[in-house]
Design an enzyme around this catalytic site. Structure first.
Site, PDB file in Angstrom:
ATOM      1  N   ASN A  59      -4.598  -1.945  -1.139  1.00  0.00           N
ATOM      2  CA  ASN A  59      -4.684  -2.624   0.156  1.00  0.00           C
ATOM      3  C   ASN A  59      -4.578  -1.611   1.300  1.00  0.00           C
ATOM      4  O   ASN A  59      -4.263  -1.982   2.426  1.00  0.00           O
ATOM      5  CB  ASN A  59      -3.572  -3.662   0.280  1.00  0.00           C
ATOM      6  CG  ASN A  59      -3.596  -4.663  -0.858  1.00  0.00           C
ATOM      7  OD1 ASN A  59      -4.664  -5.134  -1.229  1.00  0.00           O
ATOM      8  ND2 ASN A  59      -2.443  -4.971  -1.423  1.00  0.00           N
ATOM      9  N   GLU A  94      -1.273 -18.270   4.757  1.00  0.00           N
ATOM     10  CA  GLU A  94      -1.734 -16.902   4.996  1.00  0.00           C
ATOM     11  C   GLU A  94      -2.909 -17.002   5.977  1.00  0.00           C
ATOM     12  O   GLU A  94      -3.515 -18.068   6.098  1.00  0.00           O
ATOM     13  CB  GLU A  94      -2.221 -16.269   3.684  1.00  0.00           C
ATOM     14  CG  GLU A  94      -1.122 -16.117   2.664  1.00  0.00           C
ATOM     15  CD  GLU A  94      -1.605 -15.514   1.347  1.00  0.00           C
ATOM     16  OE1 GLU A  94      -2.520 -14.662   1.354  1.00  0.00           O
ATOM     17  OE2 GLU A  94      -1.063 -15.899   0.307  1.00  0.00           O
ATOM     18  N   HIS A 131      -2.726  -9.468   5.118  1.00  0.00           N
ATOM     19  CA  HIS A 131      -3.984  -8.767   4.801  1.00  0.00           C
ATOM     20  C   HIS A 131      -4.926  -8.669   5.993  1.00  0.00           C
ATOM     21  O   HIS A 131      -6.015  -8.114   5.869  1.00  0.00           O
ATOM     22  CB  HIS A 131      -4.685  -9.455   3.624  1.00  0.00           C
ATOM     23  CG  HIS A 131      -3.920  -9.293   2.356  1.00  0.00           C
ATOM     24  ND1 HIS A 131      -4.081  -8.197   1.529  1.00  0.00           N
ATOM     25  CD2 HIS A 131      -2.942 -10.038   1.796  1.00  0.00           C
ATOM     26  CE1 HIS A 131      -3.251  -8.293   0.503  1.00  0.00           C
ATOM     27  NE2 HIS A 131      -2.545  -9.404   0.644  1.00  0.00           N
ATOM     28  N   LYS A 168       0.287  -2.481   3.631  1.00  0.00           N
ATOM     29  CA  LYS A 168      -1.135  -2.639   3.299  1.00  0.00           C
ATOM     30  C   LYS A 168      -1.949  -1.788   4.280  1.00  0.00           C
ATOM     31  O   LYS A 168      -1.963  -0.571   4.147  1.00  0.00           O
ATOM     32  CB  LYS A 168      -1.487  -4.116   3.282  1.00  0.00           C
ATOM     33  CG  LYS A 168      -0.561  -4.879   2.304  1.00  0.00           C
ATOM     34  CD  LYS A 168      -0.965  -6.293   2.073  1.00  0.00           C
ATOM     35  CE  LYS A 168       0.134  -7.099   1.397  1.00  0.00           C
ATOM     36  NZ  LYS A 168       0.457  -6.685   0.032  1.00  0.00           N
TER      37      LYS A 168
HETATM   38  C1  LIG Z   1       0.054 -12.668   1.671  1.00  0.00           C
HETATM   39  C2  LIG Z   1       1.120 -11.707   1.283  1.00  0.00           C
HETATM   40  N1  LIG Z   1       2.324 -11.801   1.871  1.00  0.00           N
HETATM   41  C3  LIG Z   1       3.315 -10.948   1.571  1.00  0.00           C
HETATM   42  C4  LIG Z   1       3.136  -9.944   0.641  1.00  0.00           C
HETATM   43  C5  LIG Z   1       4.291  -9.045   0.340  1.00  0.00           C
HETATM   44  O1  LIG Z   1       4.232  -7.908   1.123  1.00  0.00           O
HETATM   45  P1  LIG Z   1       4.954  -6.573   0.637  1.00  0.00           P
HETATM   46  O2  LIG Z   1       4.036  -5.947  -0.365  1.00  0.00           O
HETATM   47  O3  LIG Z   1       5.127  -5.788   1.878  1.00  0.00           O
HETATM   48  O4  LIG Z   1       6.249  -6.974   0.010  1.00  0.00           O
HETATM   49  C6  LIG Z   1       1.898  -9.798   0.013  1.00  0.00           C
HETATM   50  C7  LIG Z   1       1.587  -8.740  -0.978  1.00  0.00           C
HETATM   51  O5  LIG Z   1       2.296  -7.979  -1.510  1.00  0.00           O
HETATM   52  C8  LIG Z   1       0.865 -10.695   0.344  1.00  0.00           C
HETATM   53  O6  LIG Z   1      -0.332 -10.597  -0.257  1.00  0.00           O
END
Ligand SMILES: Cc1ncc(COP(=O)(O)O)c(C=O)c1O
Length: 386
Positions: free
Chosen positions: A48, A176, A208, A237
């Site tokens: 990502n 999301e 994202h 990401k």
């Molecule tokens: C939509 C979404 N929210 C939160 C996260 C979590 O973020 P992090 O990787 O910083 O813990 C992710 C992926 O890991 C994600 O795809």
């Protein structure tokens, strides 16, 4: 102990026989697009790191300077011992970037979602949640002990129906903005209207999209003029660093600082990581950020057009995530393995990460891919799927 060990072994055998045993691939090198594996170069369509910032020297320089000035570890939870200049500067910059009065930094995006939702929602509340929301949002809903109603993926009418349901102290609508596994976008305007009509609090996870989409990379809420009550972002990401944050008004920040357990009861993010994230944000906001977003969009268009020609995707997605849905778990695993032998690294994503029968190759693009990489990858994919 022997019985427990044999239970563990049975579990692993079941996973393996269902093609669901996972191992983390062993890769090397600073680049997330051109890693190597035991010295052999690969082109990766898996991370990502959409803007190539994870290996940008500006992040490493910022991290080194912060380590020298503020030390590496925060030493304790920020409320106890560790509210350092790197944390405060990053929060101010994130608040400005998202156009909100305040932001609170968490160690990861996962912890942000867990902390925000469990702090705000409880057993007397209703959370209405998209069917494809990320595991961190699902876990947060469960941990909150709220009533949870799942609406059909990206269906604002169904969300509206779910919001109207049982009596509740507070209602929350959680989505999301760009979905992590499907790569499609939420109908944010319709969802915001549904939330407003039900007097519901809108929480949007822009993990994202931030840095990548919308005006100046400010995300999909900014693109359509929606101001969620809580905007969640991650710094792991497109930002190429690590961490997560919640942006909103000052009262929200103050409340989360007191009540979000994943903030209160965990060591603050290392200052070098916060400094690297701030260096990333500077690039994201600069002409170099615009340039990277243009390359990324061109790469997405190039690969999207090829994959449509091949008949393996429908529409070209709005962002850098292109799922190639194969259905059966072993089809996805076999395709990923075959691509690997041709020098391409793409993850096979299987249930429970995605629904049963929708195992897929999750192809992600970066601004650092070159047109020739994409061309070679599309040719390899055509061969593998033939
Ligand atoms: C939509 C979404 N929210 C939160 C996260 C979590 O973020 P992090 O990787 O910083 O813990 C992710 C992926 O890991 C994600 O795809």
């Amino acid at each position: 102990v022997r019985r427990f060990r044999s239970w563990l072994e049975d579990q692993l055998e079941t996973l393996a026989s269902n093609h669901r045993l996972r191992v983390a691939p062993e890769l090397e090198g600073p680049s997330r697009v051109r890693p190597s594996s035991s010295g052999a170069p690969l082109i990766s369509f898996s991370s990502n790191d959409y803007l190539g910032l994870a290996s940008d020297p500006a992040l490493a320089r910022a991290a080194a300077a912060a380590a020298a000035a503020e030390g590496f570890g925060a030493g304790a939870a920020r409320l106890v011992a560790g509210d350092l200049p790197a944390h405060r500067a990053l929060e101010a910059a994130l608040a400005a970037f998202t156009g909100r009065p305040a932001a609170l930094l968490f160690p990861t995006g996962y912890q942000t979602n867990l902390g925000v939702i469990t702090a705000l929602a409880g057993p007397d509340d209703l959370i209405v949640s998209d069917a494809a929301n990320h595991a961190s949002l699902i876990d947060a809903c469960r941990l909150s002990r709220s009533k949870v109603a799942i609406y059909r993926h990206t269906d604002a009418t169904d969300a509206r129906r779910a919001l109207a349901a049982p009596p509740a102290r507070h209602r929350f609508l959680v989505t999301e903005s760009l979905f992590s596994m499907d790569g499609d976008a939420a109908p944010l305007l319709d969802l915001a209207n549904a939330a407003a009509d039900a007097d519901a609090i809108l929480i949007v996870d822009e993990a994202h999209a931030l840095g990548v989409l919308g005006p100046g990379g400010r995300g999909l809420c900014a693109a359509v003029g929606v101001t969620p009550d809580v905007l969640v972002g991650t710094l792991g990401k497109a930002f190429g660093a690590a961490g997560g944050f919640a942006a909103g008004d000052a009262a929200l920040r103050a409340y989360l600082l007191n009540r979000a357990r994943t903030f209160v009861f965990t060591t603050g993010p290392p200052p070098p990581v916060a400094a690297a994230a701030r260096a990333a944000l500077e690039i994201i906001r600069s002409p170099s950020g615009d340039e990277r977003r243009r390359s990324l969009a061109a790469n997405r268009d190039q690969l999207g057009a090829r994959l449509r020609q091949l008949g393996v995707i429908g529409d070209v997605p709005a962002g850098p995530i292109i799922p190639v849905i194969l259905g059966a778990d072993d089809d996805a695993v076999v395709a990923a393995a075959a691509l690997r032998t041709l020098g391409f690294f793409v993850p096979a994503i299987r249930p429970p990460t995605v629904p049963e029968g929708t195992a897929r190759l999750r192809v992600t693009l970066s601004s650092e891919h070159r047109p020739a990489d994409i061309d070679a990858f599309a040719t390899a994919l055509a061969r593998v799927l033939r």
